[in-house]
Design a protein around this motif. Structure first.
Motif, PDB file in Angstrom:
ATOM      1  N   LEU A 148       3.409 -37.271   3.136  1.00  0.00           N
ATOM      2  CA  LEU A 148       3.785 -38.707   3.464  1.00  0.00           C
ATOM      3  C   LEU A 148       4.957 -38.742   4.393  1.00  0.00           C
ATOM      4  O   LEU A 148       4.892 -39.494   5.196  1.00  0.00           O
ATOM      5  CB  LEU A 148       4.570 -39.391   2.239  1.00  0.00           C
ATOM      6  CG  LEU A 148       5.154 -40.919   2.248  1.00  0.00           C
ATOM      7  CD1 LEU A 148       4.047 -41.875   2.834  1.00  0.00           C
ATOM      8  CD2 LEU A 148       5.727 -41.190   1.145  1.00  0.00           C
ATOM      9  N   ARG A 149       5.914 -37.699   4.613  1.00  0.00           N
ATOM     10  CA  ARG A 149       6.911 -37.643   5.332  1.00  0.00           C
ATOM     11  C   ARG A 149       6.502 -37.363   6.940  1.00  0.00           C
ATOM     12  O   ARG A 149       6.714 -38.246   7.864  1.00  0.00           O
ATOM     13  CB  ARG A 149       7.996 -36.511   5.280  1.00  0.00           C
ATOM     14  CG  ARG A 149       9.060 -36.541   6.286  1.00  0.00           C
ATOM     15  CD  ARG A 149       9.822 -35.462   5.871  1.00  0.00           C
ATOM     16  NE  ARG A 149      10.807 -35.815   4.792  1.00  0.00           N
ATOM     17  CZ  ARG A 149      11.632 -34.988   4.310  1.00  0.00           C
ATOM     18  NH1 ARG A 149      12.199 -34.028   4.920  1.00  0.00           N
ATOM     19  NH2 ARG A 149      12.519 -35.488   3.262  1.00  0.00           N
ATOM     20  N   GLU A 150       5.282 -36.545   7.103  1.00  0.00           N
ATOM     21  CA  GLU A 150       4.845 -36.434   8.321  1.00  0.00           C
ATOM     22  C   GLU A 150       3.800 -37.718   8.448  1.00  0.00           C
ATOM     23  O   GLU A 150       3.706 -37.902   9.771  1.00  0.00           O
ATOM     24  CB  GLU A 150       3.438 -35.276   8.069  1.00  0.00           C
ATOM     25  CG  GLU A 150       2.756 -35.079   9.361  1.00  0.00           C
ATOM     26  CD  GLU A 150       1.920 -34.028   9.017  1.00  0.00           C
ATOM     27  OE1 GLU A 150       1.059 -33.694   9.927  1.00  0.00           O
ATOM     28  OE2 GLU A 150       2.051 -33.021   8.208  1.00  0.00           O
ATOM     29  N   LEU A 151       3.156 -38.720   7.645  1.00  0.00           N
ATOM     30  CA  LEU A 151       2.277 -39.580   8.217  1.00  0.00           C
ATOM     31  C   LEU A 151       3.468 -40.900   8.577  1.00  0.00           C
ATOM     32  O   LEU A 151       3.180 -41.500   9.525  1.00  0.00           O
ATOM     33  CB  LEU A 151       1.688 -40.386   6.861  1.00  0.00           C
ATOM     34  CG  LEU A 151       0.734 -39.358   6.299  1.00  0.00           C
ATOM     35  CD1 LEU A 151       0.078 -40.179   5.172  1.00  0.00           C
ATOM     36  CD2 LEU A 151      -0.469 -39.248   7.351  1.00  0.00           C
ATOM     37  N   LEU A 152       4.752 -40.862   8.028  1.00  0.00           N
ATOM     38  CA  LEU A 152       5.751 -41.931   8.465  1.00  0.00           C
ATOM     39  C   LEU A 152       6.161 -41.564   9.732  1.00  0.00           C
ATOM     40  O   LEU A 152       6.292 -42.486  10.544  1.00  0.00           O
ATOM     41  CB  LEU A 152       6.838 -41.882   7.448  1.00  0.00           C
ATOM     42  CG  LEU A 152       6.458 -42.407   6.189  1.00  0.00           C
ATOM     43  CD1 LEU A 152       7.864 -42.201   4.979  1.00  0.00           C
ATOM     44  CD2 LEU A 152       6.024 -44.004   6.203  1.00  0.00           C
ATOM     45  N   ARG A 153       6.255 -40.340  10.066  1.00  0.00           N
ATOM     46  CA  ARG A 153       6.782 -39.887  11.345  1.00  0.00           C
ATOM     47  C   ARG A 153       5.822 -40.226  12.470  1.00  0.00           C
ATOM     48  O   ARG A 153       5.891 -40.360  13.707  1.00  0.00           O
ATOM     49  CB  ARG A 153       7.281 -38.304  11.540  1.00  0.00           C
ATOM     50  CG  ARG A 153       8.485 -38.133  10.552  1.00  0.00           C
ATOM     51  CD  ARG A 153       8.741 -36.598  10.467  1.00  0.00           C
ATOM     52  NE  ARG A 153      10.001 -36.354  10.026  1.00  0.00           N
ATOM     53  CZ  ARG A 153      10.257 -34.961   9.496  1.00  0.00           C
ATOM     54  NH1 ARG A 153       9.477 -33.998  10.103  1.00  0.00           N
ATOM     55  NH2 ARG A 153      11.433 -34.739   8.919  1.00  0.00           N
TER      56      ARG A 153
END
Length: 358
Positions: A148-153
């Motif tokens: 998720l963190r990668e998608l948000l970035r």
């Protein structure tokens, strides 16, 4: 006698009943005032500040100074007019506009008592287009997801699309991961469902219409996505009308010449919310739209697709495939989907903040 007055700029004019006549509504407080036609004529001349001695009735007669001052004092106490200092800026229109303020005020009001639930005819959560010429099951599109963190970035709007079609498996996974119904909430008669994006009261009024220009193994045309059965109902083959719709709602707002392989036309079936939330309906629909668009962005980013939402909306749904439902739906947003182009000439430069992680 030197005090100036102007009409409350937040007033909205409504037509009342035969007995009420014309009604003024304060868009901030939602207070309602039944007024006579003579008073409307006076208020019409008060969009700019006036002195009491400058006011006259519709027939040209001017009341005495004391009567005028007393009338304006009563109107000011009620909130229909307001005193204005000479130094106050009064020429600019109110921002937000009175209708927008009224919608905002209604956003905190509405809903029905639980005791009345048994008296309400609740609209179904599933819209079936029985006029569809064909029903096409979608592949489940299972697969691993990125953190998720990668998608948000990584999430961003991409307005330039490759000419390659979107795969049918990719489209199936995109729709399934962003909008497919997971199950029912509460008693069946309440018609509340759980889906990937949030919705006030589990109402989920948004219907997804897919304008498929270039999707592998899918004839070009307009389709309705059924989130219960995870399938597409074909409503219209591709034609000049869909070309125009895509250019008006996707290409022009994004300043691009080349349309995407897939466009999403979002329409809210408003009665699905209105029966429960009354005056809050439009506000909740807008909030639900934001939740769904963000979910679509994250899913598209996960799949490596190019996403872009546009806020251009139609006052009344124009597509021919929605003709039988035009009184039941409101158009709320659009979403473009495709494979990203090798270059992105319409994308703005991105400059990370100093010290921020990429």
């Amino acid at each position: 006698m030197n005090r100036r007055y102007r009409r409350n700029p937040d007033l909205i004019l409504e037509w009342g009943s035969e007995h009420d006549g014309v009604v003024l509504v304060d868009s901030r407080t939602l207070r309602r005032f039944a007024v006579k036609r003579t008073l409307l004529g006076v208020l019409n001349r008060m969009s700019a500040p006036v002195l009491p001695g400058e006011l006259a009735l519709e027939d040209g007669a001017a009341p005495g100074p004391q009567e005028t001052e007393a009338l304006l004092a009563r109107l000011a106490e009620a909130g229909i007019v307001e005193p204005v200092d000479d130094a106050q800026v009064v020429d600019d229109p109110p921002n937000p506009t009175p209708p927008e303020l009224a919608v905002h005020a209604l956003a905190a009001r509405g809903g029905i008592a639980r005791s009345r639930l048994d008296e309400v005819d609740i609209p179904p959560a599933r819209l079936r287009h029985r006029e569809a010429s064909e029903v096409i099951p979608l592949p489940a599109g299972e697969g691993d997801s990125r953190p998720l963190r990668e998608l948000l970035r990584s999430r961003t709007s991409i307005r330039d699309f490759a000419e390659t079609p979107v795969g049918s498996a990719e489209l199936g996974r995109f729709l399934g991961d962003s909008a497919r119904v997971r199950g029912w909430l509460g008693p069946d008669r309440l018609q509340a469902t759980r889906r990937p994006s949030a919705s006030g009261g589990g109402r989920h009024s948004l219907e997804i219409y897919v304008l498929a220009r270039a999707v592998a193994d899918l004839p070009p045309g307009a389709y309705h996505y059924d989130p219960f059965a995870h399938q597409l109902a074909k409503l219209q083959p591709w034609d000049a009308e869909l070309d125009d719709l895509q250019h008006r709602l996707i290409c022009r707002p994004t300043l691009t010449e080349h349309p995407p392989p897939v466009s999403i036309y979002l329409a809210a079936y408003h009665q699905r919310v209105r029966w429960k939330y009354g005056g809050m309906t439009l506000s909740l629909i807008y909030r639900d739209t934001g939740c769904l668009l963000q979910t679509m962005y994250l899913v598209a980013t996960d799949l490596g697709l190019a996403p872009c939402a546009t806020a251009a909306v139609e006052p009344q749904a124009s597509p021919e495939f929605l003709r039988p439902y035009r009184e039941d739906v409101v158009h709320v947003a659009n979403f473009a989907l495709g494979n990203p182009a090798d270059s992105a000439p319409t994308s703005p430069d991105f400059r990370p903040l100093n010290g921020a992680r990429p």
